[in-house]
Design a protein around this motif. Structure first.
Motif, PDB file in Angstrom:
ATOM      1  N   ALA A 102      -9.333 -17.147 -11.283  1.00  0.00           N
ATOM      2  CA  ALA A 102      -9.263 -16.130 -12.345  1.00  0.00           C
ATOM      3  C   ALA A 102      -8.398 -16.673 -13.478  1.00  0.00           C
ATOM      4  N   GLY A 103      -8.799 -16.377 -14.720  1.00  0.00           N
ATOM      5  CA  GLY A 103      -8.164 -16.988 -15.891  1.00  0.00           C
ATOM      6  C   GLY A 103      -6.688 -16.750 -16.061  1.00  0.00           C
ATOM      7  N   ASN A 104      -6.244 -15.499 -16.021  1.00  0.00           N
ATOM      8  CA  ASN A 104      -4.844 -15.173 -16.244  1.00  0.00           C
ATOM      9  C   ASN A 104      -4.116 -14.981 -14.925  1.00  0.00           C
ATOM     10  N   ILE A 105      -2.850 -15.360 -14.911  1.00  0.00           N
ATOM     11  CA  ILE A 105      -2.127 -15.405 -13.643  1.00  0.00           C
ATOM     12  C   ILE A 105      -1.906 -14.040 -13.012  1.00  0.00           C
ATOM     13  N   LEU A 106      -1.629 -13.002 -13.815  1.00  0.00           N
ATOM     14  CA  LEU A 106      -1.358 -11.693 -13.218  1.00  0.00           C
ATOM     15  C   LEU A 106      -2.592 -11.118 -12.517  1.00  0.00           C
ATOM     16  N   LEU A 150     -10.666  -8.256 -15.690  1.00  0.00           N
ATOM     17  CA  LEU A 150     -10.478  -7.621 -16.992  1.00  0.00           C
ATOM     18  C   LEU A 150      -9.687  -6.326 -16.854  1.00  0.00           C
ATOM     19  N   MET A 151      -9.990  -5.585 -15.814  1.00  0.00           N
ATOM     20  CA  MET A 151      -9.264  -4.341 -15.546  1.00  0.00           C
ATOM     21  C   MET A 151      -7.775  -4.618 -15.307  1.00  0.00           C
ATOM     22  N   LEU A 152      -7.497  -5.615 -14.493  1.00  0.00           N
ATOM     23  CA  LEU A 152      -6.110  -5.953 -14.158  1.00  0.00           C
ATOM     24  C   LEU A 152      -5.362  -6.576 -15.328  1.00  0.00           C
ATOM     25  N   SER A 153      -6.101  -7.088 -16.299  1.00  0.00           N
ATOM     26  CA  SER A 153      -5.453  -7.649 -17.489  1.00  0.00           C
ATOM     27  C   SER A 153      -4.678  -6.595 -18.268  1.00  0.00           C
ATOM     28  N   GLU A 154      -5.034  -5.331 -18.087  1.00  0.00           N
ATOM     29  CA  GLU A 154      -4.291  -4.246 -18.748  1.00  0.00           C
ATOM     30  C   GLU A 154      -2.842  -4.198 -18.270  1.00  0.00           C
ATOM     31  N   LEU A 155      -2.584  -4.722 -17.069  1.00  0.00           N
ATOM     32  CA  LEU A 155      -1.227  -4.730 -16.520  1.00  0.00           C
ATOM     33  C   LEU A 155      -0.363  -5.833 -17.130  1.00  0.00           C
ATOM     34  N   ARG A 156      -0.934  -6.629 -18.014  1.00  0.00           N
ATOM     35  CA  ARG A 156      -0.168  -7.700 -18.656  1.00  0.00           C
ATOM     36  C   ARG A 156       0.676  -7.189 -19.829  1.00  0.00           C
ATOM     37  N   THR A 157       0.576  -5.917 -20.139  1.00  0.00           N
ATOM     38  CA  THR A 157       1.303  -5.356 -21.281  1.00  0.00           C
ATOM     39  C   THR A 157       2.820  -5.460 -21.116  1.00  0.00           C
ATOM     40  N   SER A 158       3.506  -5.619 -22.248  1.00  0.00           N
ATOM     41  CA  SER A 158       4.971  -5.627 -22.269  1.00  0.00           C
ATOM     42  C   SER A 158       5.502  -4.445 -23.084  1.00  0.00           C
ATOM     43  N   ALA A 183     -18.241  -8.271 -10.131  1.00  0.00           N
ATOM     44  CA  ALA A 183     -17.134  -7.466  -9.609  1.00  0.00           C
ATOM     45  C   ALA A 183     -15.799  -8.166  -9.866  1.00  0.00           C
ATOM     46  N   LEU A 184     -15.769  -9.476  -9.647  1.00  0.00           N
ATOM     47  CA  LEU A 184     -14.544 -10.244  -9.901  1.00  0.00           C
ATOM     48  C   LEU A 184     -14.222 -10.296 -11.390  1.00  0.00           C
ATOM     49  N   LYS A 185     -15.252 -10.474 -12.202  1.00  0.00           N
ATOM     50  CA  LYS A 185     -15.055 -10.538 -13.650  1.00  0.00           C
ATOM     51  C   LYS A 185     -14.499  -9.218 -14.183  1.00  0.00           C
ATOM     52  N   CYS A 186     -15.103  -8.113 -13.777  1.00  0.00           N
ATOM     53  CA  CYS A 186     -14.672  -6.798 -14.272  1.00  0.00           C
ATOM     54  C   CYS A 186     -13.310  -6.404 -13.717  1.00  0.00           C
ATOM     55  N   SER A 187     -13.040  -6.764 -12.467  1.00  0.00           N
ATOM     56  CA  SER A 187     -11.739  -6.426 -11.890  1.00  0.00           C
ATOM     57  C   SER A 187     -10.623  -7.229 -12.560  1.00  0.00           C
ATOM     58  N   ARG A 220      -5.063 -12.777 -11.416  1.00  0.00           N
ATOM     59  CA  ARG A 220      -5.332 -13.710 -10.316  1.00  0.00           C
ATOM     60  C   ARG A 220      -4.497 -13.364  -9.083  1.00  0.00           C
ATOM     61  N   LEU A 221      -3.224 -13.069  -9.281  1.00  0.00           N
ATOM     62  CA  LEU A 221      -2.349 -12.802  -8.146  1.00  0.00           C
ATOM     63  C   LEU A 221      -2.620 -11.442  -7.515  1.00  0.00           C
ATOM     64  N   TYR A 222      -2.987 -10.450  -8.319  1.00  0.00           N
ATOM     65  CA  TYR A 222      -3.382  -9.165  -7.728  1.00  0.00           C
ATOM     66  C   TYR A 222      -4.636  -9.338  -6.876  1.00  0.00           C
ATOM     67  N   LEU A 223      -5.597 -10.087  -7.375  1.00  0.00           N
ATOM     68  CA  LEU A 223      -6.816 -10.340  -6.603  1.00  0.00           C
ATOM     69  C   LEU A 223      -6.516 -11.154  -5.350  1.00  0.00           C
ATOM     70  N   LEU A 224      -5.610 -12.110  -5.496  1.00  0.00           N
ATOM     71  CA  LEU A 224      -5.248 -12.953  -4.362  1.00  0.00           C
ATOM     72  C   LEU A 224      -4.575 -12.133  -3.260  1.00  0.00           C
TER      73      LEU A 224
END
Length: 201
Positions: A98-102, A45-53, A39-43, A104-108
Motif C-alpha cells: 500500500a502506498g502510504n505508511i499509515l 483510500l479510506m484509511l488515508s483520511e486518518l493521515r490528517t494533522s 477492496a484494498l484500493k478503496c480501504s 499500510r500499517l492499519y491493513l497489515l
C-alpha cells in the motif's frame, strides 16, 4: 478566535468522515463482488483520511472510530479465502505494498490478526513483526491510535498458558514482552503529544 478554531475543526472532521463514508461505500461494493484488488484500493483510500494533522485527539477519535467499524467488515472478508482466492500468507505480503505508511500499517494489522488465527505462522512472530513495523508512524496522535488498534486486534491472540496460540516453544513472557513493547511506544508518543500541547498554549 477559539470559536473559529472549533468551527474549522468541526469542518475538517466532517470532511474526513465524508471521505471515509465515500470510500467505504466503494469498498463495500468491492467486498460484495469479492474483488480483492478494489477492496484494498478503496480501504487504503479510506484509511488515508486518518493521515490528517488538523484534528485534536477528541475529534480524531471520532474519525478513527468510523474507520475502525469499517475495518471489522474488511477483516471478515480477509478471513474467507474462498471469496478472494489469496492465501493469508500472500495477503500479508500484498498489503505491505500500500502506498502510504499509515493505511499500510492499519491493513497489515488487520491481515495480521487473521494470519495469527490461521496458525500458519507462530503468533509471537507475527506480533513481533507488527509491533516493530508500527514504529514507522511517529506522529503522536496518529501513532497512538494505530497502536491502540494493534492492541485491539491482538488482545484475544496473546500467548498464554492453555491458549490455542500457545505453541510448543511459546511462553507467557512472549505476550508480556509484546504488551510492554507496545505500551512503551505508546507512552513515548503520549509524552511527545503532551509537549506539543504545552508549546501550543
Amino acid at each position: 478566535m477559539i470559536l473559529a478554531g472549533i468551527e474549522d475543526e468541526d469542518k475538517w472532521l466532517a470532511e474526513g468522515i465524508a471521505g471515509i463514508q465515500h470510500n467505504a461505500f466503494y469498498m463495500h461494493r468491492a467486498l460484495d463482488s469479492n474483488n480483492l484488488r478494489d477492496a484494498l484500493k478503496c480501504s487504503a483510500l479510506m484509511l488515508s483520511e486518518l493521515r490528517t494533522s488538523k484534528l485534536s485527539p477528541h475529534k480524531y477519535y471520532d474519525l478513527y472510530m468510523r474507520a475502525f467499524d469499517e475495518l471489522r467488515k474488511l477483516e471478515m472478508f480477509f478471513k474467507d479465502e474462498s471469496r478472494h482466492g489469496v492465501s493469508i500468507v500472500d495477503l500479508y505480503e500484498l498489503v505491505q505494498h500500500a502506498g502510504n505508511i499509515l493505511p499500510r500499517l492499519y491493513l497489515l494489522c488487520t491481515v495480521g490478526s487473521v494470519y495469527i488465527k490461521s496458525k500458519e505462522a507462530p503468533a509471537k512472530d507475527v506480533l513481533k513483526d507488527l509491533v516493530e513495523m508500527c514504529r514507522g508512524v511517529q506522529h503522536p496522535i496518529r501513532g497512538l491510535f494505530l497502536r491502540s488498534y494493534l492492541a485491539q486486534v491482538s488482545r484475544d491472540k496473546l500467548l498464554d498458558l492453555g491458549s490455542k496460540y500457545e505453541g510448543a516453544e511459546d511462553t507467557v513472557m512472549d505476550a508480556v514482552e509484546f504488551v510492554l513493547q507496545n505500551f512503551t511506544e505508546m507512552n513515548k508518543l503520549w509524552v511527545r503529544m503532551q509537549h506539543q500541547v504545552f508549546w501550543c498554549l
